[in-house]
Scaffold this motif. Sequence first.
Motif, mmCIF file in Angstrom:
data_model
loop_
_atom_site.group_PDB
_atom_site.id
_atom_site.type_symbol
_atom_site.label_atom_id
_atom_site.label_comp_id
_atom_site.label_asym_id
_atom_site.label_seq_id
_atom_site.Cartn_x
_atom_site.Cartn_y
_atom_site.Cartn_z
ATOM 1 N N PRO A 30 -4.616 -2.244 1.844
ATOM 2 C CA PRO A 30 -3.698 -3.039 0.814
ATOM 3 C C PRO A 30 -2.417 -3.389 1.341
ATOM 4 O O PRO A 30 -1.643 -2.709 1.839
ATOM 5 N N LYS A 36 0.496 -4.104 0.091
ATOM 6 C CA LYS A 36 1.783 -3.614 -0.707
ATOM 7 C C LYS A 36 1.464 -2.128 -0.780
ATOM 8 O O LYS A 36 2.270 -1.519 -1.299
ATOM 9 N N TYR A 80 -0.321 0.056 -2.085
ATOM 10 C CA TYR A 80 -0.386 1.072 -3.333
ATOM 11 C C TYR A 80 -1.760 0.997 -4.033
ATOM 12 O O TYR A 80 -2.471 0.337 -3.750
ATOM 13 N N ASP A 101 -3.220 -7.047 -2.569
ATOM 14 C CA ASP A 101 -2.025 -6.068 -2.401
ATOM 15 C C ASP A 101 -2.361 -4.719 -2.784
ATOM 16 O O ASP A 101 -1.532 -3.552 -2.329
ATOM 17 N N ALA A 102 -3.262 -4.303 -3.599
ATOM 18 C CA ALA A 102 -3.293 -2.907 -4.047
ATOM 19 C C ALA A 102 -4.758 -2.550 -4.419
ATOM 20 O O ALA A 102 -5.686 -3.410 -4.739
ATOM 21 N N HIS A 103 -5.177 -1.166 -4.259
ATOM 22 C CA HIS A 103 -6.462 -0.833 -4.457
ATOM 23 C C HIS A 103 -6.417 -0.616 -6.003
ATOM 24 O O HIS A 103 -5.351 -0.131 -6.649
ATOM 25 N N SER A 139 -7.945 6.040 -0.101
ATOM 26 C CA SER A 139 -6.810 5.086 -0.097
ATOM 27 C C SER A 139 -5.838 5.436 0.843
ATOM 28 O O SER A 139 -5.320 4.809 1.577
ATOM 29 N N GLU A 163 1.694 4.884 -2.494
ATOM 30 C CA GLU A 163 2.267 5.011 -4.002
ATOM 31 C C GLU A 163 0.923 4.795 -4.975
ATOM 32 O O GLU A 163 0.370 4.131 -4.577
ATOM 33 N N LEU A 214 0.364 4.255 -9.080
ATOM 34 C CA LEU A 214 0.645 3.918 -10.422
ATOM 35 C C LEU A 214 -0.804 4.436 -11.389
ATOM 36 O O LEU A 214 -1.734 3.879 -11.106
#
Lengths: 169, 169
Positions: A29, A31, A33, A55-57, A76, A84, A86
Amino acid sequence: MSTAVQQNLVSKNEQYASKFTEGNLQSPPAKKYAVVTCMDARIDPAAAYGISLGDAHVIRNAGGNARDALRSLVISEQLLGTTEILLIKHTGCGMLTFKNEDAHAVVEKNLGAEAKRDLAGLDFQPFPHLEQAVEDDVNYLKAHKAIPDSVKISGWIYEVESGKVRSVV
Amino acid sequence: MSTAVQQNLVSKNEQYASKFTEGNLQSPPAKKYAVVTCMDARIDPAAAYGISLGDAHVIRNAGGNARDALRSLVISEQLLGTTEILLIKHTGCGMLTFKNEDAHAVVEKNLGAEAKRDLAGLDFQPFPHLEQAVEDDVNYLKAHKAIPDSVKISGWIYEVESGKVRSVV
């Protein structure tokens, strides 16, 4: 015979692929995260959480559950370089509406004793309080030895009624 | 101090919420199906698979793995009324690139023996052949007693290079 759901997949995907221009994105990813959120049909993570392609998983399961996500999160971070997390649960979640024994009783009623036996050890992981569940899952990840302290973890609630996200922890 | 990733979530979500008009959708998926697919950053299921908000559960994990998705699928079907599953893996999947022992070795190298011990029983569920993995997961779900025969299950591959979906089984 394909179903209406399969026909929808094929026809909508043809439209998507005909305009697709992002075939050179990389696997890790961009970014760095990962998002853990619920499978709920009312959530579109890319749109609601502002995730651009690549950008992200995005890990989704019933409840946005951290334990269920652990295997994916370790992959990941350790193999694909994210740093990171979320964790985003949501209002109106189905997991707020039943207890483990209710789910097992429904399985037995609908599918019989054999199916119930096959799921005997399964924790469906419902939760009675939304904010508390966010905190509990963030704490679970922070305490887990396979998630290093260098990984930043935050917890959020998405409101399916308003489309708004708010910070919890 | 919020991170850049958190700031992106908050600012993009504010834009999303300011135009949000779908706050009256119900919890059970309107089109009564569930999608199981990978967490890969290059996949936007709503766009690529043609899923409108409110229509389907979307379950995502490393590899689009059926075993990991079982808890969520049973909840989806038995408590929220879905009757069909699309299982969609993808080209270029990270799960094609390592073996279980590789992942455990990386965890030990990066995080130490204690972390490795905590994950000792974990199957990271990599797979060496993509089409075969789709077939295996569809067969796993078809054979599972908690997924009744009335649930229609199909297997697909999404090509991250072209944006195209193709049928496998």
